[in-house]
Design a protein around this motif. Structure first.
Motif, PDB file in Angstrom:
ATOM      1  N   PRO A   8      -5.388  70.437 -68.774  1.00 38.55           N
ATOM      2  CA  PRO A   8      -5.219  70.671 -70.447  1.00 38.55           C
ATOM      3  C   PRO A   8      -5.191  72.362 -70.713  1.00 38.55           C
ATOM      4  N   PHE A   9      -5.736  72.984 -69.781  1.00 40.91           N
ATOM      5  CA  PHE A   9      -5.688  74.412 -69.941  1.00 40.91           C
ATOM      6  C   PHE A   9      -4.378  74.913 -69.784  1.00 40.91           C
ATOM      7  N   LYS A  10      -3.580  74.476 -68.683  1.00 42.36           N
ATOM      8  CA  LYS A  10      -2.225  74.883 -68.867  1.00 42.36           C
ATOM      9  C   LYS A  10      -1.065  74.774 -70.103  1.00 42.36           C
ATOM     10  N   VAL A  11      -1.448  73.304 -70.363  1.00 40.39           N
ATOM     11  CA  VAL A  11      -0.791  72.750 -71.697  1.00 40.39           C
ATOM     12  C   VAL A  11      -1.077  73.652 -72.717  1.00 40.39           C
ATOM     13  N   MET A  12      -2.220  73.867 -73.199  1.00 41.64           N
ATOM     14  CA  MET A  12      -2.702  74.682 -74.239  1.00 41.64           C
ATOM     15  C   MET A  12      -2.127  76.303 -74.116  1.00 41.64           C
ATOM     16  N   SER A  13      -2.251  76.587 -72.811  1.00 43.18           N
ATOM     17  CA  SER A  13      -1.975  77.981 -72.454  1.00 43.18           C
ATOM     18  C   SER A  13      -0.482  78.213 -72.996  1.00 43.18           C
ATOM     19  N   ALA A  14       0.276  77.228 -72.371  1.00 41.59           N
ATOM     20  CA  ALA A  14       1.992  77.222 -72.714  1.00 41.59           C
ATOM     21  C   ALA A  14       2.012  77.143 -74.307  1.00 41.59           C
ATOM     22  N   LEU A  15       1.197  76.325 -75.009  1.00 45.20           N
ATOM     23  CA  LEU A  15       1.643  76.557 -76.481  1.00 45.20           C
ATOM     24  C   LEU A  15       1.377  77.692 -77.037  1.00 45.20           C
ATOM     25  N   ILE A  16       0.085  78.263 -76.576  1.00 51.47           N
ATOM     26  CA  ILE A  16      -0.131  79.632 -77.235  1.00 51.47           C
ATOM     27  C   ILE A  16       0.767  80.663 -76.845  1.00 51.47           C
ATOM     28  N   VAL A  17       1.032  80.909 -75.597  1.00 50.79           N
ATOM     29  CA  VAL A  17       2.167  81.758 -75.271  1.00 50.79           C
ATOM     30  C   VAL A  17       3.365  81.831 -76.126  1.00 50.79           C
ATOM     31  N   THR A  18       3.839  80.625 -76.168  1.00 50.17           N
ATOM     32  CA  THR A  18       5.234  80.034 -76.895  1.00 50.17           C
ATOM     33  C   THR A  18       4.976  80.661 -78.267  1.00 50.17           C
ATOM     34  N   PHE A  19       3.828  80.247 -78.925  1.00 50.50           N
ATOM     35  CA  PHE A  19       3.671  80.484 -80.167  1.00 50.50           C
ATOM     36  C   PHE A  19       3.805  82.285 -80.580  1.00 50.50           C
ATOM     37  N   PHE A  20       3.183  82.832 -79.736  1.00 51.37           N
ATOM     38  CA  PHE A  20       3.209  84.579 -79.878  1.00 51.37           C
ATOM     39  C   PHE A  20       4.414  85.060 -79.450  1.00 51.37           C
ATOM     40  N   VAL A  21       4.968  84.497 -78.605  1.00 51.97           N
ATOM     41  CA  VAL A  21       6.294  85.016 -78.119  1.00 51.97           C
ATOM     42  C   VAL A  21       7.272  84.953 -79.275  1.00 51.97           C
ATOM     43  N   CYS A  22       7.389  83.775 -79.800  1.00 55.18           N
ATOM     44  CA  CYS A  22       8.004  83.340 -80.724  1.00 55.18           C
ATOM     45  C   CYS A  22       7.870  83.999 -82.365  1.00 55.18           C
ATOM     46  N   TRP A  23       6.588  84.344 -82.563  1.00 53.43           N
ATOM     47  CA  TRP A  23       6.120  84.953 -83.862  1.00 53.43           C
ATOM     48  C   TRP A  23       6.081  86.241 -83.972  1.00 53.43           C
ATOM     49  N   LEU A  24       5.847  86.894 -82.811  1.00 53.90           N
ATOM     50  CA  LEU A  24       5.604  88.518 -82.668  1.00 53.90           C
ATOM     51  C   LEU A  24       6.852  89.185 -83.127  1.00 53.90           C
ATOM     52  N   PRO A  25       7.964  88.826 -82.808  1.00 50.74           N
ATOM     53  CA  PRO A  25       9.081  89.786 -83.383  1.00 50.74           C
ATOM     54  C   PRO A  25       9.220  89.766 -84.819  1.00 50.74           C
ATOM     55  N   TYR A  26       9.000  88.477 -85.356  1.00 55.04           N
ATOM     56  CA  TYR A  26       9.167  88.239 -86.698  1.00 55.04           C
ATOM     57  C   TYR A  26       7.957  89.301 -87.549  1.00 55.04           C
ATOM     58  N   HIS A  27       6.848  89.213 -87.016  1.00 58.11           N
ATOM     59  CA  HIS A  27       5.785  90.119 -87.717  1.00 58.11           C
ATOM     60  C   HIS A  27       6.290  91.542 -87.557  1.00 58.11           C
ATOM     61  N   ILE A  28       6.714  91.841 -86.525  1.00 50.71           N
ATOM     62  CA  ILE A  28       7.050  93.381 -86.069  1.00 50.71           C
ATOM     63  C   ILE A  28       8.136  93.887 -87.156  1.00 50.71           C
TER      64      ILE A  28
END
Length: 297
Positions: free
Chosen positions: A208-228
């Protein structure tokens, strides 16, 4: 006329100039195709996750997290149709209310997703650091209450995106509440988890740690450029640079893509979802390979 603050036209007005229209038209072909793909994958993928997590899997804390994220992504992906029409025609025929409401839905998805990821991170941290306490208090009812609170706060924070006139204040509050603070909390939680797993070699929690880690990394990679680019647009507003305008459109599409990626992460990394999907489509092959799959996993 005031800015619409629309998802894919953050700095365009209700009646864009000829130069704006031509710029949008030149960029819209690829963006329209990408968003059609996001719409199809997002609606179908999250629909399958909702079906599996609500009807096929036993109700648990983890399925509450999966279901809540999928509902958030499904709602957002459904509204991408409006965005596709806008990008294809460079016009918004649905009126001011729907423009504001579509923007509201985008940020509702952003806030609800990140708040759910924060809750998941804290939940994982508590399960690793305080396993006995978590076993006694980590219940479906408690998870449902936390999810409801996350949605209520998300709605409250998304309303200013539709009604507020201070673009600078709203953009900054989105970045702080919807990205920076959650990022700090999640980073702290996962730092504690990594240290605890390393010291105690608690491999039981690795999946479960790997699954949730993947969800979180994906979220930040996708949303960080927008906020910038949103923050750049705030400071670049007098110049209205084409680079910033194009960056906003592309980064908004990348942020939207996050909503169709989660089901694939479940399929590839979540054993329960993977087995359920395969058993409904290729049950005989799944049964024949069950031992090998279990061993390899």
């Amino acid at each position: 006329m005031a800015d619409y603050d629309f998802t894919y036209a953050h700095i365009t007005t209700a009646h864009p100039s000829k130069s704006q229209t031509s710029t949008i038209g030149a960029d819209s072909v690829i963006l329209v195709l990408v968003n059609i793909i996001i719409f199809l994958l997002g609606v179908s993928g999250n629909g399958i996750v909702i079906w599996i997590s609500s009807l096929k899997l036993k109700r648990s804390v983890n399925t509450i997290w999966y279901l809540s994220l999928a509902v958030s992504d499904f709602i957002f992906c459904s509204f991408i149709l409006f965005s596709i029409v806008y990008m294809a025609t460079s016009a918004w025929p649905f009126g001011l209310f729907m423009c504001k409401f579509t923007s509201f839905i985008m940020f509702l998805n952003m806030f609800s997703s990140i708040f759910l990821l924060v809750i998941i991170s804290v939940d994982r941290c508590a399960s690793v650091v305080f396993p006995v306490w978590a076993q006694n208090h980590r219940t479906v009812k408690a998870a449902s209450v936390l999810v409801a609170l996350a949605w209520i706060v998300s709605v409250a924070l998304s309303v200013p995106s539709a009604v507020a006139h201070s673009h600078e204040t709203v953009s900054f509050s989105r970045f702080v509440c919807g990205f920076l603070i959650p990022f700090v909390i999640i980073t702290l939680c996962y730092a504690i988890i990594v240290l605890k797993l390393k010291n105690n070699q608690m491999t039981k929690s690795s999946k479960p740690f790997k699954v949730m880690s993947a969800l979180i990394v994906t979220f930040f990679v996708c949303w960080l450029p927008y906020h910038i680019f949103v923050l750049l647009e705030v400071y670049d507003k007098p110049n209205k640079s084409n680079i910033v305008r194009t960056g906003l459109m592309v980064s908004a599409t990348l942020a939207s893509a996050n909503s169709c990626m989660n089901p694939f992460l479940y399929a590839f990394m979540g054993k329960d979802f993977k087995k359920t999907c395969w058993s409904s489509v290729l049950s005989k092959i799944e049964n024949a390979m069950d031992d090998d799959v279990g061993t390899s996993t």
